[in-house]
Enzyme design. Sequence first.
Site, mmCIF file in Angstrom:
data_model
loop_
_atom_site.group_PDB
_atom_site.id
_atom_site.type_symbol
_atom_site.label_atom_id
_atom_site.label_comp_id
_atom_site.label_asym_id
_atom_site.label_seq_id
_atom_site.Cartn_x
_atom_site.Cartn_y
_atom_site.Cartn_z
ATOM 1 N N ARG A 46 0.773 -1.273 -0.049
ATOM 2 C CA ARG A 46 -0.039 0.051 0.088
ATOM 3 C C ARG A 46 0.831 1.272 -0.035
ATOM 4 O O ARG A 46 2.030 1.256 0.494
ATOM 5 C CB ARG A 46 -1.050 -0.087 1.273
ATOM 6 C CG ARG A 46 -0.382 0.397 2.514
ATOM 7 C CD ARG A 46 -0.416 1.940 2.977
ATOM 8 N NE ARG A 46 0.344 2.093 4.381
ATOM 9 C CZ ARG A 46 1.444 2.461 4.318
ATOM 10 N NH1 ARG A 46 2.187 2.675 3.173
ATOM 11 N NH2 ARG A 46 2.060 2.673 5.407
ATOM 12 N N GLU A 86 -0.080 11.999 6.663
ATOM 13 C CA GLU A 86 1.144 11.347 7.694
ATOM 14 C C GLU A 86 1.169 11.636 8.979
ATOM 15 O O GLU A 86 1.023 12.961 9.114
ATOM 16 C CB GLU A 86 2.291 11.872 6.819
ATOM 17 C CG GLU A 86 3.280 10.556 6.555
ATOM 18 C CD GLU A 86 2.781 9.495 5.492
ATOM 19 O OE1 GLU A 86 2.224 8.471 6.111
ATOM 20 O OE2 GLU A 86 2.545 9.904 4.566
ATOM 21 N N ASP A 123 -2.861 9.572 12.050
ATOM 22 C CA ASP A 123 -3.670 8.647 12.357
ATOM 23 C C ASP A 123 -3.719 8.373 13.866
ATOM 24 O O ASP A 123 -4.861 8.185 14.527
ATOM 25 C CB ASP A 123 -3.399 7.499 11.615
ATOM 26 C CG ASP A 123 -1.895 6.830 11.740
ATOM 27 O OD1 ASP A 123 -1.170 7.771 12.223
ATOM 28 O OD2 ASP A 123 -1.612 5.614 11.497
ATOM 29 N N SER A 144 4.653 -1.147 3.191
ATOM 30 C CA SER A 144 3.735 -2.427 3.843
ATOM 31 C C SER A 144 4.068 -3.585 3.165
ATOM 32 O O SER A 144 3.035 -4.556 3.053
ATOM 33 C CB SER A 144 2.202 -2.076 3.954
ATOM 34 O OG SER A 144 1.938 -1.007 4.584
ATOM 35 N N ASP A 199 -2.767 -0.375 7.407
ATOM 36 C CA ASP A 199 -1.993 -1.233 6.387
ATOM 37 C C ASP A 199 -2.582 -2.177 5.726
ATOM 38 O O ASP A 199 -2.791 -2.860 4.700
ATOM 39 C CB ASP A 199 -0.373 -1.482 6.847
ATOM 40 C CG ASP A 199 0.355 -0.211 7.052
ATOM 41 O OD1 ASP A 199 -0.089 0.816 6.601
ATOM 42 O OD2 ASP A 199 1.440 -0.675 7.568
#
Length: 564
Positions: free
Chosen positions: A54, A60, A63, A187, A240
């Site tokens: 991914r 960035e 999260d 990932s 991910d």
Amino acid sequence: MVAQEAIPVHTNLTQVYGSSGTVLKNADRWHNLAEEFKKRFGRTPAYIARAPGRVNLIGEHIDYALFGVLPAAIEQDILIACAPRDVPAISPTDETHHAPGSVIAENLQSKYTRQVFAPAPKRRSSSEEEVHVEGWHLDIPKELRWENYVKAGYHGVLDEHFTGSEEQPIPVDLLVTGSVPAGSGLSSSAAMVVSSSLAFLAINGKLEAGAESERPTKGELVKLSMENEKRVGVNSGGMDQAASVLSVPSSVLTATILHLPPSNSFLDGAVLVCAHSLKVSDKALTAKKGYNLRVVETLVGARVLARSLDVAVGPKEKITFREVVGRLVAETDTGKGGAGMNVDALMEVLGRMEVAIEALKPPGTTHPEFGATMEEMIAMSGLSAEEFHEVYMSWVEVDATHFKLYKRAKHVYSEALRVLQFRKLCLDAANRGISNDELERPMNAPGTFEEPDKRGRSPVAVLQELGRLMNESQRSCAEDFECSCEELNELTQIAREAGAYGSRLTGAGWGGCTVSLVPESEVESFIKKVSDTYPPYKGLEGDALNEAMFATRPSTGACVYKFA
């Protein structure tokens, strides 16, 4: 809802990739994998499990502040060919490969050696006649070795489907290959665990139509893979794995699938180009000054900001920046992540935070970047030194003399707003009223993508605006969050000069990959310009260059291919 859908089992590659062009690029890989499996194990594989890597287009380090990001699956993937292995009834069970559920795993890369292992059931006897399997043991050292990701995927399947059952797992042969560069921030580890989990589910009949009662959904595979990856010491938040499993072609992943602007038009389309900076960041070694420090700075910054805005915070609560804005506007029914506020309202309040975060600049500071000393930060938090250390410092190690609460907040709130602006641009472009039939027109069909979006922007104007947001994200990552590095800064600048609409780091940063939005018609010239200009690429050619830099479209999620 995509998460509730069954894990797809396909019988042709067009179903796997969703694009005939992508099929053509990958058909030889699949054929060679199947032929090599037959050479090594003497039979055709029963299945090939596929899981893509991914890329994060934008969003960035926000999260863990509970803001959304925009990841997408890429065409590069991990493939695992597999088939059940017959073990004669009279075979000596003290030999590992004859044991129930035993695995012989090989890798197409010659540097990786054959691995043979078997799970050991943990049994509990409730009577002389009955023995129940209560769990499984599979030795998985906390080392980043390829076979440990295979074991991790297997362990979760064993626990989920063979605990408390008299059913035995089937012995299996595996052959692994992959096109996701390892250690690039794309990932590869999540893709490895997802594909491994899928391979063991398929071999043991858990994905077939007849197993409907226990057939896992895509959402359940995300959760399973997320827990499986923890077995190798990777504490992932699940994004991910979600991107690898839930994605569909030409889309990015939010709470719902979000389609990118149409890109079938040769002139108006764009693709993503991922480029490895070849700077490897050892996050375990740099965490005290990097990732861990940023987590602490954002959490403390959220408390200080809440205090300045008279937002209530519990004495031992680790409030996040997202929760601050939710409480500021008395958001209700939020749940984790604050789904109670609509997008327009969230964008409006995010726009107001540029002024509010001025409160994070220490009073009278002489530090040129508004950094607070530990003593200043504790005072700004309103906690005692003992309370502060218990809440914010007792569970993590950091190394800093000044804590840049203001700059971190500036990045988080501006980046969260950029994600929503990016999302809105994509939705506006997708809502220009083009039907599915039109999406299937040939590239030279007149008028297919010439219509402006509902705000009057042409497709190229939309792509330029998306690129601008990506460039702003990179500047913010470099200057405000300071998670970039010289190599990433140079590579993104070269990418823009080579014709990209926008270019930014992707992944945690401090090394790893960039992602660039590039006009489809200029991909080959773009890659040549970058490879000729970026110093670490000098001397790279062939497979080495293709692994360092490649073009991709947002791709389909994980699946299983079943041989007839």
